[in-house]
Each structure stands twice: as C-alpha cells, then as structure tokens.
Design a protein around this motif. Sequence first.
Motif: not given
Length: 164
Positions: A7-11, A18-19, A21-25
Amino acid sequence: MSRINDELLNKILLTIIAFILFIILVGTIYALAARKKNTPQNLIAQGKAVSLMSPSDTDEVSYYELGTIRVSTAKADSEEGGSIMILSPWLAYPAGDTVFFEEISRKSGTIKGIFQAYFSARTKNQLLTETEEKIVNVIMDEINADMALGKISSIYFTDYLFLE
C-alpha cells in the motif's frame, strides 16, 4: 506486513505519477502561452521578423512557398567548380486569385527548375554584374510563359547569397 509495504509503495508510485502528470500539464500550458507570443504579427512588431507580404495598400499578395533553393553556378575558366548559391524567392501575384494560386502551387517544382536553370547557366561573376531588374525580368518572363491562368507581377528575394 507485506500488505502495508504494498500500500505504501502504491501511494508512492501514484504520487510520482501525479507529479509527472502535473509537470507535463504545466509544461504544455507554458508552451501554448509562449506560442501565442511568437505569432508572426508579434515578431514583426518586435522587429524580430520581416513580413514577406507585399504592402497592404497594393492589390498583390505573395507566394513564398518555394522555400530555399540551392544552386551551383556555372564554372568560370579560373575556377575548379562553380559557386554555391542560396536563393529564397517569392512571387507577387494579384490578390484574391485563388485559381492562379493553385496553379502556382501545382507548378512550384517547375518554377524552382526555372530558377535553377537560370542560375546554374551563369558564373558567379556574370550574376554579380547583372542587375537585379534584368534577372527578375528574365525569370519572370520564363515563369509567366509557363502559366495559363494568370501572371506573376514581380519576383523578390529574401536570400540571395553566394557560399564560399
């Protein structure tokens, strides 16, 4: 215990994704905003570009899609080979004549060939001693002789360089 690590690895992985994707956006938004600053009108206003269109108070428009033409001039007696020449011609024709524009577009290969034939048949010295008006008139007459739906009114050069 292994379930907690998974669960920790998935998070962590989701956070990294997400980071990214944020940089690409953010990069995309920045690129689109910068692109609007580099419109031809803005670059011309800033003095970083020159309009190839004929003046707006005339009834002519410009065809500049011939691009850059590279030609080897004829060999002079004292030379081992001809000089390399770079040309970027553009043609003036009547505004609003879309049929003639299509003919020019269709015959752009032939038009480039006319430029190449003219400059490759002359030495660098001959070209340097001929007036621009004479060069333009001879080439324009050859191009117009090949046109059926209209006539170009002038030829201009953005680049007219000899490479040494």
